[in-house]
Design a protein around this motif. Structure first.
Motif, short mmCIF file in Angstrom:
data_model
loop_
_atom_site.label_atom_id
_atom_site.label_comp_id
_atom_site.label_asym_id
_atom_site.label_seq_id
_atom_site.Cartn_x
_atom_site.Cartn_y
_atom_site.Cartn_z
N UNK A 397 0.83 -1.21 0.00
CA UNK A 397 0.00 0.00 0.00
C UNK A 397 0.86 1.25 0.00
N UNK A 398 1.94 1.23 0.76
CA UNK A 398 2.85 2.38 0.78
C UNK A 398 3.54 2.57 -0.56
N UNK A 399 3.95 1.48 -1.18
CA UNK A 399 4.57 1.57 -2.50
C UNK A 399 3.60 2.17 -3.51
N UNK A 400 2.35 1.71 -3.48
CA UNK A 400 1.35 2.26 -4.41
C UNK A 400 1.11 3.73 -4.15
N UNK A 401 1.07 4.10 -2.89
CA UNK A 401 0.84 5.51 -2.55
C UNK A 401 1.96 6.39 -3.09
#
Length: 605
Positions: A397-401
């Motif tokens: 999720x952090x990578x996508x953000x």
């Protein structure tokens, strides 16, 4: 504490500064003058109470009792420019730790109020003290405007500030004659007040403020990139590094008023990297801590000194001490100190504590308007920690953000580079993402600051992470010689999108990180057990992993050069230099420099 000063070799100075921190665990107590009866109490121009309140407040302020300083200054800040300026300075010392833009904006308003009071003082245009006061307000205003994004206004105010200091430089000779360079003490009758009708500034204080401002500009402009030098000179600035160091040294070593602390910090930071002199940096900080034992900025600078010299434990101690000196309320909002603690825990592979501190910073910069230039780096670190803890969903999720917000980053190349690496781990390197933490450490150039034992722990952790991939790869392709001792192993053709290639990428990534760690440990023989193989495997990596291929070939070349195999080293480096330059964390310039150096030495061999 005396033993920490007289200790000999400074493996050293980081530990001495840490000893100073531990010796000052009790808050400094300062007697306070009586308060004014009301905020509107009339003041005489040379009122002893006005002078005493100002100096007591400055003493409290620079020992980071900001609440106590504000309490003393509040009754006078609407009628005395000196107290209004000190009140604004007090607010700025808080902003330096919290980074909050709302606090920076309110501090900027306090600066404007103090400036208006100063300009309204009769005879201020003929008073050196008032001119110094205005120059400092302009410098403070510039820093706040940079935090608020008003960079053009900040540049204008910096030039205005520089011109003011240049005019004041001509008065230094007369100030030299009128001061004994003692510490500022309003009770001493023999110290001469220099063109200051209120008696707040003493001659040594005025001199200290002038030489600090001049030293700051002379040194800072000399450190600008070469491409900006012509523009800076055209704007009227003068670059004179030695003169800047001399002025800052005078201010710090002679303890010329409250600016001595800032002068010591600037010089110490300068001597960490630009002109390395660890002993000099350490003694500057130790000397200042003797006089201001509760100053948060000094403890913070001490932690950087210890960190730079691979004393991670001492760096953590000093950062903890800095937070303690902040007090509970300010310490809970000191986002930069919390980030530093998170970085220390991250490098020490204390994933849970790293998640705690870095998570606080990330939440703060997302939910509040905080001046934090490289937000993506924090997200990258938390994603890496999440993967190491097995929380893959959170890491993804952090990578996508980060990748979704990449169009907002603009010209910050470092952040763009991290976004590209995160995209690779999110979309391609899905077999195991535990190596992201070690690649982030490497890309942030932390391995050179890590002590030997911690580097060995990192190496062992990398080996354990990589071992399952090697085992599975050998099971899938028993005809390969990967992981053996052959200098040029038999490497079968592997399809770019296959499971074998995914495992090969993780194996190569782990070996590259081990190669870097062994380089900083000086273990050339151990590295040569796998570097010849690694140099061939790097060439087999797919195009989507170009950054790993180039960095791997570079470090193989460095290790081969250390083993006196310049021919193979040049082969690796030249192969790396031929790769397209469109990859994150480009090291083409570093490769060219090493190749040039090896080519010069090759005929001699």
């Amino acid at each position: 504490f005396g033993s920490s000063i007289t200790a000999g070799c400074f493996h050293g100075q980081g530990r001495q500064v840490a000893a100073m921190a531990s010796s000052s665990s009790a808050p400094a107590t300062t007697s306070r003058p009586p308060k004014a009866k009301s905020a509107t109490e009339p003041l005489k121009p040379n009122s002893q109470m006005l002078v005493e309140v100002y100096h007591r407040a400055m003493e409290l302020m620079w020992n980071y009792d900001l609440d106590g300083a504000r309490e003393l200054l509040a009754p006078w800040r609407s009628s005395s420019c000196w107290h209004a300026g000190a009140y604004a300075e007090c607010a700025a010392l808080r902003v330096v730790l919290t980074g909050r833009r709302c606090e920076a904006a309110s501090t900027l308003e306090l600066v404007r109020n103090a400036e208006a009071l100063c300009e309204g003082c009769p005879g201020s245009e003929n008073s050196i003290a008032h001119q110094v006061f205005l120059a400092e307000l302009w410098l403070l205003r510039s820093g706040l405007q940079i935090m608020l994004g008003a960079r053009l206004r900040a540049i204008y105010n910096l030039r205005q500030c520089w011109c003011a200091y240049r005019r004041l430089e001509h008065h230094l000779t007369s100030l030299e004659k009128s001061t004994s360079f003692g510490s500022v003490d309003p009770t001493k009758k023999n110290q001469q007040h220099f063109q200051d009708c209120s008696g707040v500034f003493l001659a040594d204080d005025v001199r200290g403020r002038i030489v600090f401002g001049l030293g700051f500009f002379y040194l800072a402009t000399s450190l600008l990139p070469a491409g900006l030098c012509a523009i800076v000179r055209l704007a009227g600035f003068i670059m004179h590094r030695n003169q800047g160091k001399a002025y800052l040294s005078e201010c710090a070593e002679r303890d010329l008023g409250p600016r001595a602390v800032l002068a010591a910090i600037l010089l110490a930071v300068y001597h960490l990297d630009t002109e390395p002199d660890v002993t000099r940096a350490g003694m500057l900080l130790v000397g200042s801590l003797c006089r201001q034992p509760e100053n948060v900025l000094l403890h913070w600078a001490g932690s950087l000194l210890a960190w730079r010299n691979s004393c991670i434990t001492q760096a953590v101690e000093m950062t903890d001490k800095a937070l303690l000196c902040c007090g509970p309320e300010l310490g809970s909002e000191a986002v930069y100190l919390r980030y530093e603690l998170g970085m220390f825990r991250f490098v020490a592979m204390d994933w849970a504590d790293a998640r705690l501190h870095l998570g606080y910073v990330y939440d703060a910069i997302r939910t509040e308007r905080i001046f934090f230039p490289y937000k993506t780096i924090v997200a990258s670190q938390i994603a890496a920690v999440s993967f190491s803890l097995g929380h893959d969903a959170e890491g993804e999720a952090l990578c996508r953000e980060c990748t979704a917000a990449s169009d907002l980053i603009g010209t910050l190349r470092l952040e763009n580079d991290f976004v590209e690496v995160l995209q690779v781990f999110l979309e391609r390197r899905v077999v195991s993402r535990q190596l992201l933490a070690f690649e982030v450490m490497y890309l942030l150039r932390q391995f050179s600051k890590v002590p030997a034992q911690m580097l060995m722990d990192i190496q062992e952790e990398i080996r354990q992470v990589a071992q399952p991939h090697v085992t599975k790869l050998k099971r899938l392709r028993p005809d390969s010689q990967i992981g053996g001792t052959a200098a040029a192993p038999k490497i079968p053709s592997v399809r770019p999108e296959s499971e074998e290639m995914a495992l090969l990428v993780e194996y190569v990534g782990a070996q590259v990180m081990q190669c870097v760690v062994l380089f900083y440990l000086g273990e050339v023989d151990q590295a040569m057990g796998f570097v010849p193989e690694l140099s061939h495997l790097c060439a087999c990596l797919p195009p989507w992993c170009t950054y790993l291929r180039v960095h791997g070939l570079y470090w193989c070349g460095r290790m081969l050069a250390l083993s006196e195999n310049s021919t193979e080293a040049l082969r690796c480096l030249r192969q790396a230099s031929k790769v397209s330059r469109k990859y994150p964390f480009n090291i083409g310039h570093k490769i060219s420099k090493v190749v040039e150096s090896l080519e010069k030495d090759l005929p001699r061999q």
